[in-house]
Design a protein around this motif. Structure first.
Motif, PDB file in Angstrom:
ATOM      1  N   MET A   1      14.428   2.984   0.178  1.00  0.00           N
ATOM      2  CA  MET A   1      15.596   2.215  -0.272  1.00  0.00           C
ATOM      3  C   MET A   1      15.300   1.453  -1.563  1.00  0.00           C
ATOM      4  O   MET A   1      16.110   1.418  -2.484  1.00  0.00           O
ATOM      5  CB  MET A   1      16.023   1.209   0.809  1.00  0.00           C
ATOM      6  N   LEU A   2      14.116   0.840  -1.620  1.00  0.00           N
ATOM      7  CA  LEU A   2      13.777   0.005  -2.763  1.00  0.00           C
ATOM      8  C   LEU A   2      13.561   0.823  -4.025  1.00  0.00           C
ATOM      9  O   LEU A   2      13.823   0.348  -5.137  1.00  0.00           O
ATOM     10  CB  LEU A   2      12.533  -0.817  -2.464  1.00  0.00           C
ATOM     11  N   LEU A   3      13.085   2.039  -3.874  1.00  0.00           N
ATOM     12  CA  LEU A   3      12.791   2.865  -5.041  1.00  0.00           C
ATOM     13  C   LEU A   3      14.002   3.616  -5.569  1.00  0.00           C
ATOM     14  O   LEU A   3      13.962   4.180  -6.646  1.00  0.00           O
ATOM     15  CB  LEU A   3      11.665   3.845  -4.717  1.00  0.00           C
ATOM     16  N   LYS A   4      15.094   3.616  -4.772  1.00  0.00           N
ATOM     17  CA  LYS A   4      16.324   4.252  -5.238  1.00  0.00           C
ATOM     18  C   LYS A   4      16.956   3.407  -6.321  1.00  0.00           C
ATOM     19  O   LYS A   4      16.946   2.183  -6.263  1.00  0.00           O
ATOM     20  CB  LYS A   4      17.309   4.403  -4.077  1.00  0.00           C
TER      21      LYS A   4
ATOM     22  N   GLY B   1       4.689  -1.711  11.602  1.00  0.00           N
ATOM     23  CA  GLY B   1       4.994  -0.795  10.507  1.00  0.00           C
ATOM     24  C   GLY B   1       6.249   0.031  10.695  1.00  0.00           C
ATOM     25  O   GLY B   1       6.509   0.950   9.910  1.00  0.00           O
ATOM     26  N   VAL B   2       7.053  -0.303  11.710  1.00  0.00           N
ATOM     27  CA  VAL B   2       8.265   0.473  11.986  1.00  0.00           C
ATOM     28  C   VAL B   2       9.320   0.166  10.929  1.00  0.00           C
ATOM     29  O   VAL B   2       9.694  -0.985  10.705  1.00  0.00           O
ATOM     30  CB  VAL B   2       8.821   0.141  13.385  1.00  0.00           C
ATOM     31  N   GLY B   3       9.808   1.210  10.260  1.00  0.00           N
ATOM     32  CA  GLY B   3      10.856   1.074   9.268  1.00  0.00           C
ATOM     33  C   GLY B   3      10.369   0.837   7.851  1.00  0.00           C
ATOM     34  O   GLY B   3      11.179   0.783   6.924  1.00  0.00           O
ATOM     35  N   VAL B   4       9.052   0.720   7.658  1.00  0.00           N
ATOM     36  CA  VAL B   4       8.542   0.360   6.332  1.00  0.00           C
ATOM     37  C   VAL B   4       8.686   1.505   5.337  1.00  0.00           C
ATOM     38  O   VAL B   4       9.046   1.293   4.174  1.00  0.00           O
ATOM     39  CB  VAL B   4       7.071  -0.112   6.427  1.00  0.00           C
TER      40      VAL B   4
ATOM     41  N   PRO C   1       0.807  -1.231   0.000  1.00  0.00           N
ATOM     42  CA  PRO C   1       0.000   0.000   0.000  1.00  0.00           C
ATOM     43  C   PRO C   1       0.834   1.273   0.000  1.00  0.00           C
ATOM     44  O   PRO C   1       0.427   2.289  -0.576  1.00  0.00           O
ATOM     45  CB  PRO C   1      -0.833  -0.113   1.287  1.00  0.00           C
ATOM     46  N   ILE C   2       2.014   1.231   0.604  1.00  0.00           N
ATOM     47  CA  ILE C   2       2.891   2.407   0.613  1.00  0.00           C
ATOM     48  C   ILE C   2       3.394   2.695  -0.791  1.00  0.00           C
ATOM     49  O   ILE C   2       3.398   3.841  -1.257  1.00  0.00           O
ATOM     50  CB  ILE C   2       4.060   2.189   1.587  1.00  0.00           C
TER      51      ILE C   2
ATOM     52  N   THR D   1      13.658  -3.204  11.646  1.00  0.00           N
ATOM     53  CA  THR D   1      12.211  -3.064  11.508  1.00  0.00           C
ATOM     54  C   THR D   1      11.437  -3.832  12.573  1.00  0.00           C
ATOM     55  O   THR D   1      11.929  -4.795  13.166  1.00  0.00           O
ATOM     56  CB  THR D   1      11.729  -3.586  10.129  1.00  0.00           C
ATOM     57  N   ASN D   2      10.221  -3.370  12.774  1.00  0.00           N
ATOM     58  CA  ASN D   2       9.171  -4.129  13.459  1.00  0.00           C
ATOM     59  C   ASN D   2       7.998  -4.095  12.483  1.00  0.00           C
ATOM     60  O   ASN D   2       7.161  -3.195  12.529  1.00  0.00           O
ATOM     61  CB  ASN D   2       8.818  -3.466  14.791  1.00  0.00           C
TER      62      ASN D   2
END
Length: 216
Positions: free
Chosen positions: A212-215, A203-206, A54-55, A198-199
């Protein structure tokens, strides 16, 4: 009598590498960025996709997924419920996805309607390492509940990945795990790896992971 030595393992991995390159070219032709998610059973691979989807969609991405498991469709059903194009891959006795399996899954997906593809590998910290599938990034996720020596026991996995995620950090004290040791071990085996704690459940760190993934 002549002795003939055949390195079957090298032949298999080389054939896989070539098909992985073809998969990458196919993805590039359709404008799809693919991320291979590696990690043990229970580390959080499926939840990572559930939380990120969803993000990424809010950021304008059209998300799809390939879900790998030895048997069954439990994880596939979780991802499919997100209403994104999804393919399930059962490997049977194989402990990893390979480029040939992913090739077939790619041709069943509507790639023109996807621009970000998750490939969730089989839950294993060893076998997937030598079998790239054509993704643009490889991400490994471990949880503190696996023990803080899990990184040091599987160095090859971390050498092959661009991003290392330490999940369930909220449980570290309860299980007696040192997150700092896990970070040190990741950097020792791969000085270039980007580390995120992350947790996922909360949702911590998402959001940071999405960055990072979109870079490129």
């Amino acid at each position: 009598m002549h002795k003939v030595e055949v390195n079957v393992g090298a032949n298999v991995t080389e054939a896989n590498r070539r098909e992985a390159e073809e998969n990458r070219e196919h993805l590039d032709e359709h404008g799809v960025k693919a991320v291979d998610i590696l990690g043990a059973v229970g580390s959080g691979k499926t939840m990572l996709i559930e939380k990120l989807t969803p993000i990424l969609q809010k950021r304008g991405m059209k998300v799809g997924a390939i879900v790998g498991d030895c048997y069954g469709d439990d994880d596939y059903q979780r991802i499919h419920s997100l209403k994104i194009p999804t393919q399930n891959l059962n490997t049977g006795t194989e402990c990893h996805l390979d480029a040939h399996m992913v090739h077939h899954a790619l041709h069943k997906l509507p790639l023109d309607d996807i621009n970000f593809l998750f490939i969730e590998n089989v839950g294993n910290m060893v076998c997937p390492t030598d079998f790239p599938v054509g993704s643009h990034k490889r991400v490994v996720i471990v949880s503190v509940t696996e023990g803080d020596d899990v990184v040091n026991k599987h160095p090859a996995m971390f050498r092959e990945c661009e991003i290392g995620i330490i999940n369930k950090v909220d449980l570290a004290e309860a299980v007696g795990a040192s997150v700092e040791r896990m970070e040190r071990d990741m950097k020792r085996h791969n000085s270039n790896i980007k580390i995120l704690k992350t947790n996922l459940k909360k949702g911590v760190g998402v959001e940071e992971l999405a960055d990072m993934l979109l870079k490129n």
